[in-house]
Design a protein around this motif. Structure first.
Motif, PDB file in Angstrom:
ATOM      1  N   PHE A  39      -7.853  -7.216   5.880  1.00  0.00           N
ATOM      2  CA  PHE A  39      -9.275  -7.093   5.589  1.00  0.00           C
ATOM      3  C   PHE A  39      -9.884  -8.483   5.488  1.00  0.00           C
ATOM      4  O   PHE A  39      -9.291  -9.395   4.908  1.00  0.00           O
ATOM      5  CB  PHE A  39      -9.504  -6.359   4.261  1.00  0.00           C
ATOM      6  CG  PHE A  39      -9.012  -4.943   4.272  1.00  0.00           C
ATOM      7  CD1 PHE A  39      -9.828  -3.922   4.726  1.00  0.00           C
ATOM      8  CD2 PHE A  39      -7.730  -4.646   3.834  1.00  0.00           C
ATOM      9  CE1 PHE A  39      -9.367  -2.611   4.743  1.00  0.00           C
ATOM     10  CE2 PHE A  39      -7.269  -3.342   3.842  1.00  0.00           C
ATOM     11  CZ  PHE A  39      -8.084  -2.322   4.304  1.00  0.00           C
ATOM     12  N   ASP A  50      -6.811  -1.315  -7.828  1.00  0.00           N
ATOM     13  CA  ASP A  50      -6.942  -0.623  -6.547  1.00  0.00           C
ATOM     14  C   ASP A  50      -6.157   0.681  -6.621  1.00  0.00           C
ATOM     15  O   ASP A  50      -5.532   0.981  -7.650  1.00  0.00           O
ATOM     16  CB  ASP A  50      -6.539  -1.554  -5.394  1.00  0.00           C
ATOM     17  CG  ASP A  50      -5.050  -1.661  -5.135  1.00  0.00           C
ATOM     18  OD1 ASP A  50      -4.230  -1.126  -5.912  1.00  0.00           O
ATOM     19  OD2 ASP A  50      -4.696  -2.306  -4.135  1.00  0.00           O
ATOM     20  N   SER A  60       0.841  -1.193   0.000  1.00  0.00           N
ATOM     21  CA  SER A  60       0.000   0.000   0.000  1.00  0.00           C
ATOM     22  C   SER A  60       0.876   1.242   0.000  1.00  0.00           C
ATOM     23  O   SER A  60       1.803   1.348   0.796  1.00  0.00           O
ATOM     24  CB  SER A  60      -0.887  -0.003   1.258  1.00  0.00           C
ATOM     25  OG  SER A  60      -1.493   1.253   1.439  1.00  0.00           O
ATOM     26  N   VAL A 107     -12.110 -10.918   3.714  1.00  0.00           N
ATOM     27  CA  VAL A 107     -12.721 -11.088   2.396  1.00  0.00           C
ATOM     28  C   VAL A 107     -13.617 -12.325   2.368  1.00  0.00           C
ATOM     29  O   VAL A 107     -13.927 -12.850   1.303  1.00  0.00           O
ATOM     30  CB  VAL A 107     -11.670 -11.114   1.261  1.00  0.00           C
ATOM     31  CG1 VAL A 107     -10.993  -9.756   1.129  1.00  0.00           C
ATOM     32  CG2 VAL A 107     -10.649 -12.215   1.455  1.00  0.00           C
ATOM     33  N   TYR A 110     -10.847  -0.390   0.384  1.00  0.00           N
ATOM     34  CA  TYR A 110     -11.267  -1.764   0.649  1.00  0.00           C
ATOM     35  C   TYR A 110     -12.415  -1.868   1.659  1.00  0.00           C
ATOM     36  O   TYR A 110     -13.290  -2.723   1.507  1.00  0.00           O
ATOM     37  CB  TYR A 110     -10.073  -2.621   1.077  1.00  0.00           C
ATOM     38  CG  TYR A 110      -9.208  -2.977  -0.105  1.00  0.00           C
ATOM     39  CD1 TYR A 110      -9.510  -4.080  -0.893  1.00  0.00           C
ATOM     40  CD2 TYR A 110      -8.116  -2.197  -0.470  1.00  0.00           C
ATOM     41  CE1 TYR A 110      -8.741  -4.406  -2.002  1.00  0.00           C
ATOM     42  CE2 TYR A 110      -7.347  -2.507  -1.573  1.00  0.00           C
ATOM     43  CZ  TYR A 110      -7.661  -3.610  -2.340  1.00  0.00           C
ATOM     44  OH  TYR A 110      -6.907  -3.922  -3.450  1.00  0.00           O
ATOM     45  N   GLN A 111     -12.415  -1.019   2.674  1.00  0.00           N
ATOM     46  CA  GLN A 111     -13.476  -1.113   3.676  1.00  0.00           C
ATOM     47  C   GLN A 111     -14.713  -0.321   3.273  1.00  0.00           C
ATOM     48  O   GLN A 111     -15.833  -0.833   3.342  1.00  0.00           O
ATOM     49  CB  GLN A 111     -12.985  -0.650   5.048  1.00  0.00           C
ATOM     50  CG  GLN A 111     -14.072  -0.737   6.122  1.00  0.00           C
ATOM     51  CD  GLN A 111     -13.509  -0.594   7.503  1.00  0.00           C
ATOM     52  OE1 GLN A 111     -13.221  -1.591   8.136  1.00  0.00           O
ATOM     53  NE2 GLN A 111     -13.334   0.639   7.967  1.00  0.00           N
ATOM     54  N   LEU A 147     -15.398  -1.313  -1.116  1.00  0.00           N
ATOM     55  CA  LEU A 147     -15.638  -2.733  -1.382  1.00  0.00           C
ATOM     56  C   LEU A 147     -16.310  -3.478  -0.230  1.00  0.00           C
ATOM     57  O   LEU A 147     -16.692  -4.638  -0.387  1.00  0.00           O
ATOM     58  CB  LEU A 147     -14.323  -3.421  -1.762  1.00  0.00           C
ATOM     59  CG  LEU A 147     -13.678  -2.919  -3.047  1.00  0.00           C
ATOM     60  CD1 LEU A 147     -12.392  -3.688  -3.323  1.00  0.00           C
ATOM     61  CD2 LEU A 147     -14.632  -3.029  -4.224  1.00  0.00           C
ATOM     62  N   ILE A 192      -7.645  -6.265  -9.230  1.00  0.00           N
ATOM     63  CA  ILE A 192      -8.562  -7.008  -8.371  1.00  0.00           C
ATOM     64  C   ILE A 192      -9.711  -7.502  -9.239  1.00  0.00           C
ATOM     65  O   ILE A 192     -10.174  -6.790 -10.139  1.00  0.00           O
ATOM     66  CB  ILE A 192      -9.112  -6.110  -7.238  1.00  0.00           C
ATOM     67  CG1 ILE A 192      -7.971  -5.454  -6.438  1.00  0.00           C
ATOM     68  CG2 ILE A 192     -10.058  -6.891  -6.332  1.00  0.00           C
ATOM     69  CD1 ILE A 192      -7.054  -6.419  -5.723  1.00  0.00           C
ATOM     70  N   PHE A 232     -15.115  -4.647   2.659  1.00  0.00           N
ATOM     71  CA  PHE A 232     -14.328  -5.688   3.325  1.00  0.00           C
ATOM     72  C   PHE A 232     -13.855  -5.101   4.659  1.00  0.00           C
ATOM     73  O   PHE A 232     -13.024  -4.196   4.671  1.00  0.00           O
ATOM     74  CB  PHE A 232     -13.115  -6.114   2.486  1.00  0.00           C
ATOM     75  CG  PHE A 232     -13.444  -6.651   1.122  1.00  0.00           C
ATOM     76  CD1 PHE A 232     -14.567  -7.436   0.898  1.00  0.00           C
ATOM     77  CD2 PHE A 232     -12.614  -6.386   0.054  1.00  0.00           C
ATOM     78  CE1 PHE A 232     -14.861  -7.948  -0.350  1.00  0.00           C
ATOM     79  CE2 PHE A 232     -12.883  -6.903  -1.213  1.00  0.00           C
ATOM     80  CZ  PHE A 232     -14.013  -7.682  -1.417  1.00  0.00           C
ATOM     81  N   THR A 251      -5.962   3.124   1.285  1.00  0.00           N
ATOM     82  CA  THR A 251      -6.244   1.700   1.087  1.00  0.00           C
ATOM     83  C   THR A 251      -7.406   1.244   1.959  1.00  0.00           C
ATOM     84  O   THR A 251      -8.287   0.513   1.510  1.00  0.00           O
ATOM     85  CB  THR A 251      -4.977   0.859   1.361  1.00  0.00           C
ATOM     86  OG1 THR A 251      -3.944   1.291   0.469  1.00  0.00           O
ATOM     87  CG2 THR A 251      -5.235  -0.618   1.167  1.00  0.00           C
TER      88      THR A 251
END
Length: 168
Positions: free
Chosen positions: A80, A146, A45, A82, A55-56, A59, A152, A61, A51
């Motif tokens: 995270f 990302d 990252s 997944v 992602y949180q 997305l 991804i 996660f 990041t």
């Protein structure tokens, strides 16, 4: 039609068939794996907060842990969820002059994460609203990058299945 480096695609198919006949085992002929699953996959990252937001927040996660990297003082190692007891992890490396992400031999091509079909639709809409460039394939795969450039894939197929074919 020819494939990469003007090698006829028939040669690639022939080689895949040869490899499959030599190494591929199915059903009762396949031994049990020595592994229990992927504990985590770790990516790099460039910005921890960016990041986490991607992602949180985008997305969905959940962030599960945030600790110092034991191998590099000042670096953060964070994880995270997944799903299915699998983690996607990251490291940042403050103070190192790292090059931008690029695909190289032996490097990461993409991380594919299975999501329920309804969640897949929901996340596709969120990615579009966030202006994340997405490439959709076969009605079940979304490919995107990302914030640091890692590719991804969100796939609506169940674990162990690839485009309607059982692979496990």
């Amino acid at each position: 039609m020819t494939a990469t480096n003007d090698v006829p695609s028939q040669q690639f198919e022939s080689r895949r068939r040869e490899l499959g006949e030599t190494y591929l085992r199915t059903g009762d002929d396949r031994p049990a794996s020595s592994g229990r699953g992927v504990h985590h996959t770790a990516l790099v990252s460039g910005d921890v907060e960016r990041t986490i937001r991607f992602y949180q927040e985008l997305l969905e996660f959940p962030l599960t842990e945030l600790i110092e990297n034991r191998d590099y003082h000042g670096s953060t190692h964070f994880f995270f969820d997944v799903g299915n007891s699998n983690l996607l992890a990251f490291f940042d490396f403050p103070g190192l002059d790292l090059e931008p992400y690029r695909e190289v031999f032996g490097g990461l091509h993409h991380v594919a994460i299975s999501v329920e079909p309804e969640r897949w639709q929901h996340l596709r809409d969120k990615l579009a609203a966030a202006n994340v460039e997405v490439s959709e394939h076969s009605g079940v795969s979304l490919y995107f990058r990302d914030p640091d450039g890692a590719r991804i894939e969100l796939i609506a197929d169940p674990l162990g299945e690839m485009y309607g074919t059982q692979v496990l």
